[in-house]
Design a protein around this motif. Sequence first.
Motif: not given
Length: 307
Positions: A29-36, A128-136, A148-152
């Motif tokens: 929905l953000f145009g940031q998915h590498p496969w979808l 320094d960070e994983p792809p935006l789809n992981y963060l979303l 309040d927090w989440g770790d990848v």
Amino acid sequence: MNAVTNIMAGDGDDAFRASVVGASEVAALFGQHPWLTEFELWHRKAGNVATPDFTGNERAEWGVRLEPVIIEGACDRFGYQKMETPKRLTNEAGLGGHPDQMVMCPQRGRGILEVKTADWIVAKGWGDEPPLNYLLQVMSYMGLAGCDWGDVIVLVGGNELRRFQYQFRPVIWADIEARVAAFWRSIAAGDPPAADYTRDLPTISALYPEDNGDLIDLRTDNLAVDAADRWLTGKALEKQGKAQADAAQAELLDKLGTAGVALLDGMTVKCPTTKAQPDREITADDIGTIIKGRKSYRRFSIVEKRG
């Protein structure tokens, strides 16, 4: 990752998946998915195209098998304490998913882990960070779980554990929920998003698998004319590129002769022989039936050295 686990396990949760935008799908929905793309996601949820079956996908299977091991390793290394984790989470407004692991951290309290595996060459390109789809995805789970927090947590190359720590961002969460709500309104209205023609050929092909024999006139459609010109140009370049590659291969093979490998500055040329397989008879019941063999051939490749 649990979504893939459940798909592969055949747990009967497909109806839930069809009724929500999954946390792993939010990036579309953000145009940031590498496969979808959003276009493909829309037609999946509208029931117009099938959701891919990951059964038999080696990468998905081993990611699933390694998930509990990675979680245990992360708990040992970072001091998390595993908590009871719900099978699914939903905001009851069309957003949901299957979380990997809820945990308690001695310093930060209750949080959520999103577990991934990655090839080292892929992770090298992250910076320094994983792809935006992981963060979303992890932000979606934070919002759904009220954390309040989440770790990848990423196992890179099978032998390096990396942790990326994130705090809950209410503004991003509100944007996610708003986009999901707008997505479902468009489904109800039958108003799909525009296709990304650079990525959506498989989806469009699935939408129109057969012709009905009709003839339509697109001669006044300038965009259709332009697309046809670009297709012809692309095919010509494709043919030209193959001819160029074939001529270069012939020249290099002539220089290699019977050698299997050649060294160039910054490159290695390889052309090993794959052995022939003779014709052979099969079982006694089928005596006289011949399984055709295969002639030997050489596999040509060029590997560039990385700087």
